[in-house]
Design an enzyme around this catalytic site. Structure first.
Site, short mmCIF file in Angstrom:
data_model
loop_
_atom_site.label_atom_id
_atom_site.label_comp_id
_atom_site.label_asym_id
_atom_site.label_seq_id
_atom_site.Cartn_x
_atom_site.Cartn_y
_atom_site.Cartn_z
N THR A 156 1.14 -0.86 -0.18
CA THR A 156 0.25 -0.07 -0.02
C THR A 156 0.83 1.03 0.08
O THR A 156 2.51 1.20 0.58
CB THR A 156 -0.81 0.05 0.87
OG1 THR A 156 -1.45 1.45 1.34
CG2 THR A 156 -0.09 -0.30 2.71
N SER A 198 -2.15 3.01 10.33
CA SER A 198 -2.83 1.79 11.25
C SER A 198 -2.02 0.69 11.17
O SER A 198 -1.20 0.87 10.71
CB SER A 198 -3.56 1.79 10.31
OG SER A 198 -3.43 0.85 9.74
N TYR A 200 -2.99 -2.29 10.24
CA TYR A 200 -2.74 -2.70 8.93
C TYR A 200 -1.67 -2.05 7.75
O TYR A 200 -1.20 -2.87 7.11
CB TYR A 200 -4.34 -2.51 8.30
CG TYR A 200 -4.30 -2.31 6.61
CD1 TYR A 200 -4.04 -3.61 6.13
CD2 TYR A 200 -4.01 -0.89 5.81
CE1 TYR A 200 -3.96 -3.57 4.86
CE2 TYR A 200 -3.68 -1.31 4.64
CZ TYR A 200 -3.57 -2.59 4.28
OH TYR A 200 -3.54 -2.34 2.65
N HIS A 201 -1.22 -0.52 8.21
CA HIS A 201 -0.17 -0.35 8.08
C HIS A 201 0.88 -0.94 7.65
O HIS A 201 2.18 -0.81 7.76
CB HIS A 201 -0.53 1.33 7.47
CG HIS A 201 -1.92 1.82 6.10
ND1 HIS A 201 -2.32 1.80 7.39
CD2 HIS A 201 -1.50 2.60 5.65
CE1 HIS A 201 -3.75 2.06 6.53
NE2 HIS A 201 -2.95 2.58 4.95
N LYS A 204 1.71 -4.35 6.31
CA LYS A 204 2.68 -3.90 4.87
C LYS A 204 3.61 -3.08 5.04
O LYS A 204 4.91 -4.07 3.92
CB LYS A 204 1.34 -2.61 5.02
CG LYS A 204 0.10 -3.33 3.94
CD LYS A 204 0.26 -4.62 3.30
CE LYS A 204 -0.86 -5.24 2.81
NZ LYS A 204 -1.19 -6.60 1.70
N1 LIG Z 1 -8.85 -2.48 -1.91
C1 LIG Z 1 -8.22 -0.96 -2.05
O1 LIG Z 1 -8.07 -0.08 -2.02
C2 LIG Z 1 -6.60 -1.27 -1.47
C3 LIG Z 1 -5.86 -0.09 -1.59
C4 LIG Z 1 -4.42 -0.47 -1.17
C5 LIG Z 1 -4.17 -2.06 -1.21
N2 LIG Z 1 -4.58 -3.17 -0.99
C6 LIG Z 1 -4.51 -4.42 -0.80
O2 LIG Z 1 -4.63 -5.25 -1.97
C7 LIG Z 1 -4.78 -6.62 -1.58
C8 LIG Z 1 -6.28 -6.87 -1.70
O3 LIG Z 1 -6.87 -5.95 -1.22
P1 LIG Z 1 -8.78 -6.08 -1.15
O4 LIG Z 1 -9.18 -5.14 -1.23
O5 LIG Z 1 -8.95 -7.09 -2.56
O6 LIG Z 1 -9.17 -6.80 0.22
P2 LIG Z 1 -10.36 -8.49 0.12
O7 LIG Z 1 -10.29 -7.94 1.68
O8 LIG Z 1 -11.37 -7.75 -0.63
O9 LIG Z 1 -9.84 -9.40 -0.22
C9 LIG Z 1 -8.65 -10.51 0.34
C10 LIG Z 1 -8.81 -11.99 -0.33
O10 LIG Z 1 -7.87 -12.79 0.66
C11 LIG Z 1 -8.32 -13.51 1.63
N3 LIG Z 1 -7.95 -13.88 2.83
C12 LIG Z 1 -6.96 -12.23 3.52
N4 LIG Z 1 -6.25 -13.89 4.40
C13 LIG Z 1 -6.25 -15.19 3.76
C14 LIG Z 1 -5.51 -16.30 4.51
N5 LIG Z 1 -4.53 -16.05 5.77
N6 LIG Z 1 -5.93 -17.27 3.88
C15 LIG Z 1 -5.88 -17.16 2.67
N7 LIG Z 1 -6.76 -16.55 2.49
C16 LIG Z 1 -6.65 -15.35 3.40
C17 LIG Z 1 -9.72 -13.16 1.65
O11 LIG Z 1 -10.33 -13.97 1.88
C18 LIG Z 1 -10.14 -12.41 0.67
O12 LIG Z 1 -11.05 -12.93 -0.35
C19 LIG Z 1 -4.62 -6.10 0.45
O13 LIG Z 1 -3.24 -6.52 0.49
C20 LIG Z 1 -4.80 -5.17 0.32
O14 LIG Z 1 -3.90 -4.98 1.56
C21 LIG Z 1 -5.97 -2.94 -1.27
#
Ligand SMILES: NC(=O)c1ccc[n+]([C@@H]2O[C@H](COP(=O)([O-])OP(=O)(O)OC[C@H]3O[C@@H](n4cnc5c(N)ncnc54)[C@H](O)[C@@H]3O)[C@@H](O)[C@H]2O)c1
Length: 408
Positions: A156, A198, A200-201, A204
């Site tokens: 992120t 946070s 979460y951050h 990362k």
């Molecule tokens: N959505 C955003 O705006 C955004 C922005 C920056 C970074 N990201 C990063 O992109 C990635 C995906 O984000 P997203 O919005 O699709 O999130 P999301 O929560 O919709 O998807 C994450 C997926 O990972 C699965 N998951 C989580 N822990 C797991 C585990 N231990 N084993 C197996 N599966 C697991 C969840 O079931 C889910 O399907 C994340 O790592 C997030 O930090 C997202």
């Protein structure tokens, strides 16, 4: 254990960890459409967190087996699915990688909401345990098995912090000069100092060190994508059938800011801007998330290279400007509410995203029509909205608790 051979026409086998999620699902479809042999690994925890929070995606998302069957029925290549908790079940993850021997692993499988990570001690501990162990288990299994996939991780922009001094944030590394006792200067390239906002951050930021170590010690080939806030819902592939629709989170924990505004405008709720709305953030459309991952996969680092860090964002905006953009288009009101986060009220943000632009990314910007598509999706499904789930309730510190002066 038997190994699975890629089909003759395949561009290679890819494991998409977290492939049932908001970014992972459209990515899995796109990679399958591009000719990769895709297997989704997911423990479906994101759907269970919806149940825990008493919310649901605004768009009615089909169960994963239905999604996958719909894709095959459209004549597309079959996408595999393994239900594995990659943080908890190392043996199952290792067995899956051993059997599939993927050319690449795209790792989305983490708890990704900053507000959720700040809800309470249980959520903080879960976020750290889940995210750090998921990433480390993946790296450790690859080394144990002697595999050489290109690991593409979703990180992120938030790891950089939002100091707002107007300097352009580089792609991951900072060139510095270090003086010895005699005053001689030495060049160094260091990870840009992390400044997580946070828990979460923080995870990362910690992931970055895991990657740095495994790239150096075990020659793993790793790309870490520092992604901005994702907006939008659909991609070319998810539009093909209603059962492929992507998730649209609007609640105070998982709803990302622009999607929250779009949904609020659709249901006649004021657009809730935290604090003064002076926070500047980096954004990217979901279709460009998918485009960037395809570009990153096409250009892996060599074994022995440092982690390749690429800033995956296309534009920056102040939150209050976004609110006014949506308000102007939809007639919604803008409401300033207390900021639950512990962050600077105002900041500037300049970010380099040169590596994707040089690789040919043609960014989808907010000024283009996709905002209208998002508005129409929000309107189409507005009856599914639970208004009580809109406010952000996670507080960053005890000091902000109701009744304390800071919160008033
Ligand atoms: N959505 C955003 O705006 C955004 C922005 C920056 C970074 N990201 C990063 O992109 C990635 C995906 O984000 P997203 O919005 O699709 O999130 P999301 O929560 O919709 O998807 C994450 C997926 O990972 C699965 N998951 C989580 N822990 C797991 C585990 N231990 N084993 C197996 N599966 C697991 C969840 O079931 C889910 O399907 C994340 O790592 C997030 O930090 C997202």
């Amino acid at each position: 254990m038997d190994q699975v051979l890629p089909s003759a026409r395949s561009r290679g086998r890819i494991v998409v960890i977290g492939g049932d999620g908001f970014c992972g699902w459209p990515t899995a479809l796109r990679l399958s459409a591009d000719g990769y042999d895709v297997t989704i690994v997911d423990n479906l925890v994101r759907r269970r967190i919806d149940e825990e929070l008493g919310v649901d995606s605004l768009t009615p998302i089909a169960d994963l087996p239905v999604r996958l069957e719909t894709w095959s029925r459209l004549g597309k290549p079959e996408i595999g699915f393994e239900e594995i908790d990659v943080a908890e079940d190392y043996a199952a993850l290792r067995a899956c990688l051993e059997r599939l021997r993927p050319e690449a692993v795209v790792h989305f499988g983490e708890q990704r909401s900053a507000p959720y990570s700040m809800r309470n001690p249980t959520a903080k501990r879960y976020t750290v345990a889940n995210n750090i162990r998921a990433t480390h288990n993946l790296l450790c299994a690859i080394v144990e098995l002697g595999l050489d996939p290109h690991v593409v991780h979703l990180g992120t922009m938030g790891v950089y912090g939002y100091d707002g001094d107007g300097l352009e944030i580089p792609e991951g590394y900072l060139r510095v000069k270090v003086a010895n006792d005699e005053g001689d200067l030495f060049d160094r390239s260091i990870l840009y100092p992390t400044n997580p906002g946070s828990v979460y951050h923080l995870t990362k930021s910690m992931d970055q060190l895991l990657f740095q170590y495994y790239a150096k010690n075990d020659d793993l080939r790793i790309t870490d994508l520092h992604q901005g806030i994702v907006w939008g819902t659909q991609t070319d592939e998810t539009r093909l059938d209603e059962r492929l629709v992507n998730r649209f989170d609007y609640d105070g924990d998982y709803g990302t800011v622009l999607n929250r505004f779009l949904m609020q405008s659709a249901v006649g709720h004021p657009l809730t801007v935290h604090g003064t709305g002076g926070q500047t953030r980096a954004f990217i459309n979901i279709a460009d998330t998918v485009n960037c991952i395809a570009l990153a996969l096409a250009d892996p680092p060599e074994a022995g290279d440092p982690v390749r860090i690429r800033n995956q964002m296309t534009e920056t905006h102040r939150v209050r400007d976004l609110a006014h953009l949506v308000a102007d288009k939809t007639g919604a009101e803008v409401a300033l509410v207390d900021n639950p986060r512990n962050e600077a009220a105002e900041n500037d943000l300049r970010v380099s995203n040169r590596s994707f632009l040089d690789a040919g990314l043609n960014p989808i910007t907010l000024a283009e029509g996709l905002l209208d598509e998002s508005i129409s999706i929000a309107r189409k499904y507005r009856d599914r909205c639970d208004l009580s789930r809109i406010p952000a309730t996670s507080l960053w510190t005890e000091r902000q608790a109701p009744g304390r002066p800071e919160f008033a």
